[in-house]
Design a protein around this motif. Structure first.
Motif, PDB file in Angstrom:
ATOM      1  N   ARG A  77       9.992 -18.447  14.631  1.00 37.77           N
ATOM      2  CA  ARG A  77       8.821 -18.652  13.484  1.00 37.77           C
ATOM      3  C   ARG A  77       7.943 -17.685  13.318  1.00 37.77           C
ATOM      4  NH1 ARG A  77       7.155 -24.140  12.738  1.00 37.77           N
ATOM      5  NH2 ARG A  77       5.954 -23.188  10.889  1.00 37.77           N
ATOM      6  N   LYS A  78       8.057 -16.609  14.211  1.00 39.48           N
ATOM      7  CA  LYS A  78       7.269 -15.444  13.795  1.00 39.48           C
ATOM      8  C   LYS A  78       7.458 -14.639  13.032  1.00 39.48           C
ATOM      9  CE  LYS A  78       5.508 -14.824  18.764  1.00 39.48           C
ATOM     10  NZ  LYS A  78       5.489 -14.182  20.045  1.00 39.48           N
ATOM     11  N   ILE A  79       8.608 -14.837  12.449  1.00 39.84           N
ATOM     12  CA  ILE A  79       8.977 -13.943  11.284  1.00 39.84           C
ATOM     13  C   ILE A  79       8.504 -14.390  10.061  1.00 39.84           C
ATOM     14  CG2 ILE A  79      10.880 -15.354  10.589  1.00 39.84           C
ATOM     15  CD1 ILE A  79      11.025 -11.747  10.568  1.00 39.84           C
ATOM     16  N   GLU A  80       8.045 -15.572   9.968  1.00 34.57           N
ATOM     17  CA  GLU A  80       7.271 -16.081   8.756  1.00 34.57           C
ATOM     18  C   GLU A  80       5.795 -15.493   8.798  1.00 34.57           C
ATOM     19  OE1 GLU A  80       6.858 -20.253   9.216  1.00 34.57           O
ATOM     20  OE2 GLU A  80       9.071 -20.634   9.142  1.00 34.57           O
ATOM     21  N   LEU A  81       5.338 -14.940   9.942  1.00 34.51           N
ATOM     22  CA  LEU A  81       4.136 -14.508   9.572  1.00 34.51           C
ATOM     23  C   LEU A  81       3.972 -13.051   9.567  1.00 34.51           C
ATOM     24  CD1 LEU A  81       2.548 -16.049  13.087  1.00 34.51           C
ATOM     25  CD2 LEU A  81       2.303 -16.856  10.643  1.00 34.51           C
ATOM     26  N   LEU A  82       5.054 -12.280   9.298  1.00 37.39           N
ATOM     27  CA  LEU A  82       5.082 -10.874   9.093  1.00 37.39           C
ATOM     28  C   LEU A  82       4.807 -10.718   7.697  1.00 37.39           C
ATOM     29  CD1 LEU A  82       8.438  -9.891  11.190  1.00 37.39           C
ATOM     30  CD2 LEU A  82       6.113  -9.671  11.574  1.00 37.39           C
ATOM     31  N   ASN A  83       4.232  -9.485   7.313  1.00 37.51           N
ATOM     32  CA  ASN A  83       4.026  -9.018   6.028  1.00 37.51           C
ATOM     33  C   ASN A  83       4.949  -7.934   5.871  1.00 37.51           C
ATOM     34  OD1 ASN A  83       2.880  -8.436   3.619  1.00 37.51           O
ATOM     35  ND2 ASN A  83       0.955  -7.785   4.454  1.00 37.51           N
ATOM     36  N   PHE A  84       5.626  -8.109   4.643  1.00 35.20           N
ATOM     37  CA  PHE A  84       6.449  -7.031   4.138  1.00 35.20           C
ATOM     38  C   PHE A  84       6.094  -6.396   3.027  1.00 35.20           C
ATOM     39  CE2 PHE A  84       9.303  -9.715   6.654  1.00 35.20           C
ATOM     40  CZ  PHE A  84       9.752  -8.936   7.690  1.00 35.20           C
ATOM     41  N   ALA A  85       4.811  -6.458   2.683  1.00 38.29           N
ATOM     42  CA  ALA A  85       4.333  -5.995   1.536  1.00 38.29           C
ATOM     43  C   ALA A  85       4.310  -4.225   1.373  1.00 38.29           C
ATOM     44  CB  ALA A  85       3.083  -6.333   1.248  1.00 38.29           C
ATOM     45  N   HIS A  86       4.231  -3.913   2.525  1.00 40.17           N
ATOM     46  CA  HIS A  86       4.416  -2.302   2.641  1.00 40.17           C
ATOM     47  C   HIS A  86       5.681  -1.709   2.742  1.00 40.17           C
ATOM     48  CE1 HIS A  86       4.508  -3.625   6.790  1.00 40.17           C
ATOM     49  NE2 HIS A  86       5.102  -2.456   7.142  1.00 40.17           N
ATOM     50  N   VAL A  87       6.600  -2.374   3.168  1.00 41.31           N
ATOM     51  CA  VAL A  87       7.899  -1.979   3.181  1.00 41.31           C
ATOM     52  C   VAL A  87       8.673  -1.596   1.851  1.00 41.31           C
ATOM     53  CG1 VAL A  87      10.397  -2.655   3.844  1.00 41.31           C
ATOM     54  CG2 VAL A  87       8.174  -3.505   5.232  1.00 41.31           C
ATOM     55  N   GLN A  88       9.184  -0.322   1.635  1.00 46.46           N
ATOM     56  CA  GLN A  88       9.888  -0.119   0.407  1.00 46.46           C
ATOM     57  C   GLN A  88      11.346  -0.080   0.389  1.00 46.46           C
ATOM     58  OE1 GLN A  88       8.276   3.540  -1.087  1.00 46.46           O
ATOM     59  NE2 GLN A  88       6.170   2.768  -1.779  1.00 46.46           N
ATOM     60  N   ARG A  89      11.941  -0.644  -0.415  1.00 45.70           N
ATOM     61  CA  ARG A  89      13.496  -0.618  -0.283  1.00 45.70           C
ATOM     62  C   ARG A  89      14.050   0.412  -1.349  1.00 45.70           C
ATOM     63  NH1 ARG A  89      16.279  -6.350  -0.709  1.00 45.70           N
ATOM     64  NH2 ARG A  89      18.037  -4.730  -0.749  1.00 45.70           N
ATOM     65  N   GLY A  90      15.013   1.157  -0.791  1.00 47.33           N
ATOM     66  CA  GLY A  90      15.496   2.404  -1.314  1.00 47.33           C
ATOM     67  C   GLY A  90      16.400   1.595  -2.794  1.00 47.33           C
ATOM     68  N   HIS A  91      16.600   2.582  -3.548  1.00 45.60           N
ATOM     69  CA  HIS A  91      17.491   2.357  -4.693  1.00 45.60           C
ATOM     70  C   HIS A  91      18.948   2.375  -4.716  1.00 45.60           C
ATOM     71  CE1 HIS A  91      13.566   1.863  -6.761  1.00 45.60           C
ATOM     72  NE2 HIS A  91      13.108   3.094  -6.344  1.00 45.60           N
ATOM     73  N   GLY A  92      19.519   2.421  -3.582  1.00 45.07           N
ATOM     74  CA  GLY A  92      20.994   2.683  -3.562  1.00 45.07           C
ATOM     75  C   GLY A  92      21.108   4.094  -2.990  1.00 45.07           C
ATOM     76  N   LYS A  93      22.322   4.430  -3.208  1.00 43.91           N
ATOM     77  CA  LYS A  93      22.919   5.821  -2.864  1.00 43.91           C
ATOM     78  C   LYS A  93      22.488   6.883  -3.675  1.00 43.91           C
ATOM     79  CE  LYS A  93      26.932   8.387  -1.264  1.00 43.91           C
ATOM     80  NZ  LYS A  93      28.442   8.276  -0.992  1.00 43.91           N
ATOM     81  N   LYS A  94      21.805   7.849  -3.432  1.00 44.76           N
ATOM     82  CA  LYS A  94      21.452   9.013  -4.372  1.00 44.76           C
ATOM     83  C   LYS A  94      22.674  10.153  -4.340  1.00 44.76           C
ATOM     84  CE  LYS A  94      16.570   7.883  -4.253  1.00 44.76           C
ATOM     85  NZ  LYS A  94      15.403   8.514  -4.575  1.00 44.76           N
ATOM     86  N   LEU A  95      22.969  10.445  -5.496  1.00 44.43           N
ATOM     87  CA  LEU A  95      23.976  11.470  -5.609  1.00 44.43           C
ATOM     88  C   LEU A  95      23.428  12.849  -5.648  1.00 44.43           C
ATOM     89  CD1 LEU A  95      26.471   9.863  -7.583  1.00 44.43           C
ATOM     90  CD2 LEU A  95      26.575  10.201  -5.200  1.00 44.43           C
TER      91      LEU A  95
END
Length: 95
Positions: A77-95
């Motif tokens: 249940r602790k995963i529910e309390l985590l805040n992922f607002a600061h995490v940025q996802r990549g845009h895939g593989k860059k060439l």
């Protein structure tokens, strides 16, 4: 066939493959082949089983209910309390 299905993320292609395998087994149990051209609904009604998608959904909801009944201090249940607002996802593989 769907042992531990509540834990793995099933995509549409996975449920289709499970459905095909299940219908093969049900046809074999009834003594029908694909050449007999019997509808899946008729075979399911004759054997008395529900569609595999319904069984998968039922197991997912049972697992979800199990997790919701756990105390908030549980590691699951602790995963529910985590805040992922600061995490940025990549845009895939860059060439």
């Amino acid at each position: 066939m769907i042992y531990d299905a509540e834990c793995w993320p099933a995509k549409k292609k996975h449920t289709n493959k499970i459905n095909v395998a299940e219908m093969r087994m049900l046809r074999w149990m009834c003594g029908y082949t694909r050449k007999d051209r019997m509808r899946n609904e008729y075979i399911r009604k004759k054997v008395g089983v529900a569609p595999i998608e319904d069984k998968l959904r039922e197991s997912w909801l049972r697992w979800f209910g199990h997790l919701n009944r756990r105390p908030i201090e549980a590691p699951v249940r602790k995963i529910e309390l985590l805040n992922f607002a600061h995490v940025q996802r990549g845009h895939g593989k860059k060439l």
